[in-house]
Design a protein around this motif. Structure first.
Motif, PDB file in Angstrom:
ATOM      1  N   SER A  35      -0.063 -42.922  28.254  1.00  0.00           N
ATOM      2  CA  SER A  35       0.197 -41.575  28.733  1.00  0.00           C
ATOM      3  C   SER A  35      -0.101 -41.524  30.233  1.00  0.00           C
ATOM      4  CB  SER A  35      -0.695 -40.584  27.980  1.00  0.00           C
ATOM      5  OG  SER A  35      -0.439 -39.278  28.435  1.00  0.00           O
ATOM      6  N   PRO A  36       0.940 -41.542  31.074  1.00  0.00           N
ATOM      7  CA  PRO A  36       0.716 -41.607  32.514  1.00  0.00           C
ATOM      8  C   PRO A  36       0.355 -40.249  33.103  1.00  0.00           C
ATOM      9  CG  PRO A  36       3.035 -41.442  32.095  1.00  0.00           C
ATOM     10  CD  PRO A  36       2.350 -41.523  30.743  1.00  0.00           C
ATOM     11  N   GLY A  37      -0.299 -40.299  34.230  1.00  0.00           N
ATOM     12  CA  GLY A  37      -0.597 -39.080  34.962  1.00  0.00           C
ATOM     13  C   GLY A  37       0.608 -38.653  35.769  1.00  0.00           C
ATOM     14  N   SER A  38       0.532 -37.460  36.328  1.00  0.00           N
ATOM     15  CA  SER A  38       1.664 -36.933  37.084  1.00  0.00           C
ATOM     16  C   SER A  38       1.960 -37.770  38.329  1.00  0.00           C
ATOM     17  CB  SER A  38       1.416 -35.474  37.465  1.00  0.00           C
ATOM     18  OG  SER A  38       0.229 -35.358  38.221  1.00  0.00           O
ATOM     19  N   VAL A  39       0.950 -38.360  38.934  1.00  0.00           N
ATOM     20  CA  VAL A  39       1.167 -39.208  40.112  1.00  0.00           C
ATOM     21  C   VAL A  39       1.973 -40.445  39.726  1.00  0.00           C
ATOM     22  CG1 VAL A  39       0.039 -40.622  41.869  1.00  0.00           C
ATOM     23  CG2 VAL A  39      -0.891 -38.376  41.303  1.00  0.00           C
ATOM     24  N   THR A  40       1.651 -41.040  38.602  1.00  0.00           N
ATOM     25  CA  THR A  40       2.376 -42.216  38.134  1.00  0.00           C
ATOM     26  C   THR A  40       3.829 -41.875  37.839  1.00  0.00           C
ATOM     27  OG1 THR A  40       0.365 -43.156  37.201  1.00  0.00           O
ATOM     28  CG2 THR A  40       2.442 -44.022  36.367  1.00  0.00           C
ATOM     29  N   VAL A  41       4.045 -40.757  37.184  1.00  0.00           N
ATOM     30  CA  VAL A  41       5.410 -40.323  36.878  1.00  0.00           C
ATOM     31  C   VAL A  41       6.184 -40.095  38.176  1.00  0.00           C
ATOM     32  CG1 VAL A  41       6.807 -38.478  35.876  1.00  0.00           C
ATOM     33  CG2 VAL A  41       4.818 -39.350  34.634  1.00  0.00           C
ATOM     34  N   ALA A  42       5.560 -39.458  39.154  1.00  0.00           N
ATOM     35  CA  ALA A  42       6.221 -39.210  40.434  1.00  0.00           C
ATOM     36  C   ALA A  42       6.593 -40.518  41.125  1.00  0.00           C
ATOM     37  CB  ALA A  42       5.320 -38.374  41.334  1.00  0.00           C
ATOM     38  N   ARG A  43       5.727 -41.503  41.059  1.00  0.00           N
ATOM     39  CA  ARG A  43       6.020 -42.807  41.667  1.00  0.00           C
ATOM     40  C   ARG A  43       7.212 -43.477  40.995  1.00  0.00           C
ATOM     41  NH1 ARG A  43      -0.172 -44.730  42.062  1.00  0.00           N
ATOM     42  NH2 ARG A  43      -0.675 -43.729  44.043  1.00  0.00           N
ATOM     43  N   ARG A  44       7.248 -43.423  39.674  1.00  0.00           N
ATOM     44  CA  ARG A  44       8.366 -44.041  38.943  1.00  0.00           C
ATOM     45  C   ARG A  44       9.672 -43.338  39.283  1.00  0.00           C
ATOM     46  NH1 ARG A  44       5.009 -47.041  39.284  1.00  0.00           N
ATOM     47  NH2 ARG A  44       3.579 -47.690  37.682  1.00  0.00           N
ATOM     48  N   LEU A  45       9.650 -42.016  39.361  1.00  0.00           N
ATOM     49  CA  LEU A  45      10.859 -41.275  39.720  1.00  0.00           C
ATOM     50  C   LEU A  45      11.304 -41.630  41.135  1.00  0.00           C
ATOM     51  CD1 LEU A  45      10.090 -37.776  38.194  1.00  0.00           C
ATOM     52  CD2 LEU A  45      11.792 -39.430  37.419  1.00  0.00           C
ATOM     53  N   SER A  46      10.355 -41.807  42.022  1.00  0.00           N
ATOM     54  CA  SER A  46      10.679 -42.206  43.389  1.00  0.00           C
ATOM     55  C   SER A  46      11.319 -43.588  43.409  1.00  0.00           C
ATOM     56  CB  SER A  46       9.408 -42.195  44.238  1.00  0.00           C
ATOM     57  OG  SER A  46       9.695 -42.596  45.551  1.00  0.00           O
ATOM     58  N   GLU A  47      10.786 -44.510  42.615  1.00  0.00           N
ATOM     59  CA  GLU A  47      11.370 -45.849  42.528  1.00  0.00           C
ATOM     60  C   GLU A  47      12.799 -45.784  42.022  1.00  0.00           C
ATOM     61  OE1 GLU A  47       8.951 -48.683  40.342  1.00  0.00           O
ATOM     62  OE2 GLU A  47       7.133 -47.800  41.173  1.00  0.00           O
ATOM     63  N   LEU A  48      13.028 -44.972  40.994  1.00  0.00           N
ATOM     64  CA  LEU A  48      14.381 -44.833  40.458  1.00  0.00           C
ATOM     65  C   LEU A  48      15.304 -44.212  41.497  1.00  0.00           C
ATOM     66  CD1 LEU A  48      13.617 -43.644  36.830  1.00  0.00           C
ATOM     67  CD2 LEU A  48      14.612 -45.824  37.515  1.00  0.00           C
ATOM     68  N   GLY A  49      14.822 -43.210  42.220  1.00  0.00           N
ATOM     69  CA  GLY A  49      15.628 -42.585  43.272  1.00  0.00           C
ATOM     70  C   GLY A  49      16.012 -43.574  44.355  1.00  0.00           C
ATOM     71  N   THR A  50      15.095 -44.448  44.710  1.00  0.00           N
ATOM     72  CA  THR A  50      15.379 -45.480  45.714  1.00  0.00           C
ATOM     73  C   THR A  50      16.466 -46.433  45.210  1.00  0.00           C
ATOM     74  OG1 THR A  50      13.144 -45.354  46.595  1.00  0.00           O
ATOM     75  CG2 THR A  50      14.376 -47.363  47.054  1.00  0.00           C
ATOM     76  N   LEU A  51      16.371 -46.833  43.950  1.00  0.00           N
ATOM     77  CA  LEU A  51      17.385 -47.724  43.382  1.00  0.00           C
ATOM     78  C   LEU A  51      18.750 -47.053  43.365  1.00  0.00           C
ATOM     79  CD1 LEU A  51      15.418 -49.263  40.391  1.00  0.00           C
ATOM     80  CD2 LEU A  51      16.256 -50.475  42.412  1.00  0.00           C
ATOM     81  N   ILE A  52      18.784 -45.786  43.013  1.00  0.00           N
ATOM     82  CA  ILE A  52      20.057 -45.057  42.961  1.00  0.00           C
ATOM     83  C   ILE A  52      20.649 -44.934  44.362  1.00  0.00           C
ATOM     84  CG2 ILE A  52      21.081 -42.788  42.515  1.00  0.00           C
ATOM     85  CD1 ILE A  52      19.046 -42.599  40.142  1.00  0.00           C
ATOM     86  N   ALA A  53      19.805 -44.614  45.337  1.00  0.00           N
ATOM     87  CA  ALA A  53      20.288 -44.470  46.718  1.00  0.00           C
ATOM     88  C   ALA A  53      20.850 -45.780  47.261  1.00  0.00           C
ATOM     89  CB  ALA A  53      19.160 -43.962  47.605  1.00  0.00           C
ATOM     90  N   ARG A  54      20.239 -46.893  46.916  1.00  0.00           N
ATOM     91  CA  ARG A  54      20.727 -48.197  47.380  1.00  0.00           C
ATOM     92  C   ARG A  54      22.059 -48.541  46.757  1.00  0.00           C
ATOM     93  NH1 ARG A  54      15.354 -51.832  46.678  1.00  0.00           N
ATOM     94  NH2 ARG A  54      14.117 -50.838  48.294  1.00  0.00           N
ATOM     95  N   GLY A  55      22.287 -48.064  45.529  1.00  0.00           N
ATOM     96  CA  GLY A  55      23.511 -48.395  44.812  1.00  0.00           C
ATOM     97  C   GLY A  55      24.746 -47.680  45.331  1.00  0.00           C
ATOM     98  N   ARG A  56      24.555 -46.702  46.162  1.00  0.00           N
ATOM     99  CA  ARG A  56      25.725 -45.936  46.666  1.00  0.00           C
ATOM    100  C   ARG A  56      26.383 -46.618  47.805  1.00  0.00           C
ATOM    101  NH1 ARG A  56      23.848 -39.666  46.321  1.00  0.00           N
ATOM    102  NH2 ARG A  56      23.496 -39.703  44.117  1.00  0.00           N
TER     103      ARG A  56
END
Length: 56
Positions: A35-56
């Protein structure tokens, strides 16, 4: 001459590997031991956002 088909396939595989790496860090629904904390979830979402941005 660069084979763009091979280059595109390599780029897609690299992006997919990045998604797999982030997915492995996400908690599994219903797993009380990951069960991750909100900071961990935010970091994972940021990582996913970075991957999506690179793919464009």
């Amino acid at each position: 001459m660069i084979d763009t088909t091979s280059f595109d396939a390599l780029a897609l595989r690299t992006t997919a590997s990045g998604f797999d790496a982030v997915r492995g860090k996400l908690p599994v629904a219903g797993d009380p031991h990951r069960s991750p904390g909100s900071v961990t979830v935010a970091r994972r979402l940021s990582e996913l956002g970075t991957l999506i941005a690179r793919g464009r």
